[in-house]
Scaffold this motif. Structure first.
Motif, PDB file in Angstrom:
ATOM      1  N   SER A 235       0.830  -1.204   0.000  1.00 28.92           N
ATOM      2  CA  SER A 235       0.000   0.000   0.000  1.00 28.92           C
ATOM      3  C   SER A 235       0.866   1.256   0.000  1.00 28.92           C
ATOM      4  N   PRO A 236       0.689   2.139  -0.997  1.00 30.72           N
ATOM      5  CA  PRO A 236       1.466   3.384  -1.011  1.00 30.72           C
ATOM      6  C   PRO A 236       1.141   4.296   0.170  1.00 30.72           C
ATOM      7  N   VAL A 237      -0.061   4.161   0.719  1.00 28.77           N
ATOM      8  CA  VAL A 237      -0.439   4.998   1.862  1.00 28.77           C
ATOM      9  C   VAL A 237       0.309   4.538   3.112  1.00 28.77           C
ATOM     10  N   PHE A 238       0.348   3.231   3.366  1.00 25.39           N
ATOM     11  CA  PHE A 238       1.121   2.724   4.498  1.00 25.39           C
ATOM     12  C   PHE A 238       2.606   3.028   4.309  1.00 25.39           C
ATOM     13  N   ARG A 239       3.087   2.931   3.065  1.00 24.96           N
ATOM     14  CA  ARG A 239       4.502   3.224   2.808  1.00 24.96           C
ATOM     15  C   ARG A 239       4.839   4.662   3.219  1.00 24.96           C
ATOM     16  N   ALA A 240       3.959   5.602   2.855  1.00 29.72           N
ATOM     17  CA  ALA A 240       4.193   7.002   3.207  1.00 29.72           C
ATOM     18  C   ALA A 240       4.205   7.192   4.724  1.00 29.72           C
ATOM     19  N   PHE A 242       5.184   5.082   7.014  1.00 31.77           N
ATOM     20  CA  PHE A 242       6.382   4.539   7.646  1.00 31.77           C
ATOM     21  C   PHE A 242       7.668   5.119   7.082  1.00 31.77           C
ATOM     22  N   GLU A 243       7.610   5.807   5.936  1.00 29.92           N
ATOM     23  CA  GLU A 243       8.807   6.408   5.351  1.00 29.92           C
ATOM     24  C   GLU A 243       9.104   7.770   5.954  1.00 29.92           C
ATOM     25  N   HIS A 244       8.058   8.542   6.210  1.00 28.73           N
ATOM     26  CA  HIS A 244       8.251   9.915   6.651  1.00 28.73           C
ATOM     27  C   HIS A 244       8.166  10.017   8.175  1.00 28.73           C
ATOM     28  N   GLU A 245       8.616  11.162   8.658  1.00 26.49           N
ATOM     29  CA  GLU A 245       8.635  11.371  10.113  1.00 26.49           C
ATOM     30  C   GLU A 245       7.218  11.664  10.603  1.00 26.49           C
ATOM     31  N   MET A 246       6.419  10.640  10.652  1.00 27.70           N
ATOM     32  CA  MET A 246       5.048  10.767  11.123  1.00 27.70           C
ATOM     33  C   MET A 246       4.909  10.022  12.444  1.00 27.70           C
ATOM     34  N   GLU A 247       3.815  10.310  13.135  1.00 26.84           N
ATOM     35  CA  GLU A 247       3.584   9.676  14.439  1.00 26.84           C
ATOM     36  C   GLU A 247       3.540   8.160  14.323  1.00 26.84           C
ATOM     37  N   GLU A 248       2.977   7.652  13.191  1.00 23.62           N
ATOM     38  CA  GLU A 248       2.882   6.203  13.012  1.00 23.62           C
ATOM     39  C   GLU A 248       4.255   5.548  12.956  1.00 23.62           C
ATOM     40  N   ARG A 249       5.231   6.259  12.369  1.00 26.77           N
ATOM     41  CA  ARG A 249       6.576   5.686  12.275  1.00 26.77           C
ATOM     42  C   ARG A 249       7.264   5.697  13.636  1.00 26.77           C
TER      43      ARG A 249
END
Length: 372
Positions: A235-240, A242-249
């Motif tokens: 999923s490109p949405v999940f990839r984004a 976990f790739e960027h400095e987001m709370e999910e990562r």
């Protein structure tokens, strides 16, 4: 030659003859099979053509006006042009503008194509659409089109709108279907049995048993453990996330507020295994999930499931879903169904509700019905 050497030579010759005779009987380890392959290639070309001083062309001109040659690119061997007959192509169409698509040459004997024509108005918008309703076979130097494309008196009456600056601008879109079949080399069908691929089952086991997980997904009040690498790959949405400095990562935790747990499970089953076991009972919800997380194949599977279940009672809601989630194939099927059952559909409460809340869909349905 000595007697011993002579006997040795005779033995070798005899052995060689025997081996040559028996070899075809012994070679049974493989069968010969022809490997066949085929493909169908669909390509689309658009061409915009402007004719200036068009009012002059309508004053008794009998010869057609021909556009420049166009194709999909410099290496495309299919060459096309457009022809406009400003006073019709025959007696029957003398009061009309006749518009044709012409195949000048091609690399094969014929090509099948559908075509659409529009007039570009003074706002740069497409209008007055005419579309072929089926595929036409084009031979080199053959033409297909509309001999009564638009009445000349109507065109002149709407000149300010349709002929800005005394120029007629046409847009043509050509959809070509090219088929080819190749017969490959002869392959040996080996007697060795290769085991089937079990990757889908093995990844499914990782999901089902929460093995080696590294992130948590919270849906409603339920927690599901998964694998960031698999989610990002699918999923490109999940990839984004976990790739960027987001709370999910940072927290390895994703909260999903707008999805039911049972719909989420169907989506995750698809992500891990490519299967959607209960799609027929929750296609509408899964369609929304697939659209949100960029799962294009799952989205098309949902379109197919909803299309198979179309009825007079639900087609208005399906049209709304297709428009909401940009499911173009489903939208066209819903519009086609509505055009075939227009009266029955218009009597349903779903249709009336859709008309009140989404009037633009009523306009689209009307245009589709008119063109059909």
């Amino acid at each position: 030659m000595s007697y011993r050497r002579k006997r040795k030579t005779i033995f070798i010759l005899r052995f060689g003859l025997s081996l040559t005779f028996k070899l075809p009987l012994a070679v049974k380890i493989a069968d010969m099979a022809a490997e066949n392959s085929g493909f169908t290639h669909i390509s689309v070309i658009s061409y915009k053509w402007t004719i200036t001083n068009f009012s002059f062309c309508m004053e008794g001109m009998t010869e057609p006006i021909t556009s420049a040659t166009f194709s999909s690119g410099p290496y495309d061997k299919f060459k096309w042009c457009l022809r406009v007959y400003s006073n019709g192509i025959d007696e029957e169409s003398k009061d009309y503008l006749s518009v044709y698509l012409v195949l000048l040459n091609c690399s094969i004997s014929q090509v099948c194509a559908k075509f659409q024509f529009w007039i570009i108005n003074n706002q740069g918008e497409k209008c007055h659409e005419q579309s072929s309703q089926s595929l036409f076979r084009f031979l080199p130097d053959s033409k297909w089109g509309f001999k009564r494309f638009i009445r000349k008196d109507f065109l002149l009456l709407q000149a300010e709108f349709l002929l800005p600056g005394d120029s007629l601008t046409l847009l043509c879109r050509v959809t070509m279907v090219q088929e080819s079949c190749n017969v490959g080399r002869l392959n040996r069908t080996s007697a060795i049995k290769v085991p089937g691929c079990t990757l889908r089952d093995e990844l499914g086991e990782l999901w089902e048993n929460s093995l080696f997980t590294d992130c948590c997904l919270v849906v409603g009040e339920q927690e599901f453990w998964a694998h960031k690498a698999i989610l990002a790959a699918r999923s490109p949405v999940f990839r984004a996330m976990f790739e960027h400095e987001m709370e999910e990562r940072q927290k390895n935790r994703v909260e999903i507020q707008d999805m039911k747990p049972e719909v989420f499970k169907e989506m995750m089953a698809f992500i891990y295994t490519g299967k959607v076991p209960n799609l027929h009972t929750m296609a509408a919800g899964v369609l929304a999930a697939a659209d949100k997380y960029g799962l294009e194949r799952l989205k098309v599977l949902c379109e197919d499931a909803l299309c198979r279940d179309l009825s007079v009672e639900n087609v208005a809601h399906v049209l709304f879903l297709a428009d909401l989630h940009s499911a173009e194939q489903l939208k066209m099927q819903a519009l086609d169904f509505i055009s075939e059952h227009a009266f029955e559909v218009s009597e349903t409460s779903e249709w009336n509700a859709m008309v009140d809340s989404h009037p633009h869909l009523l306009a689209e349905a009307f245009r589709f019905l008119a063109s059909a």
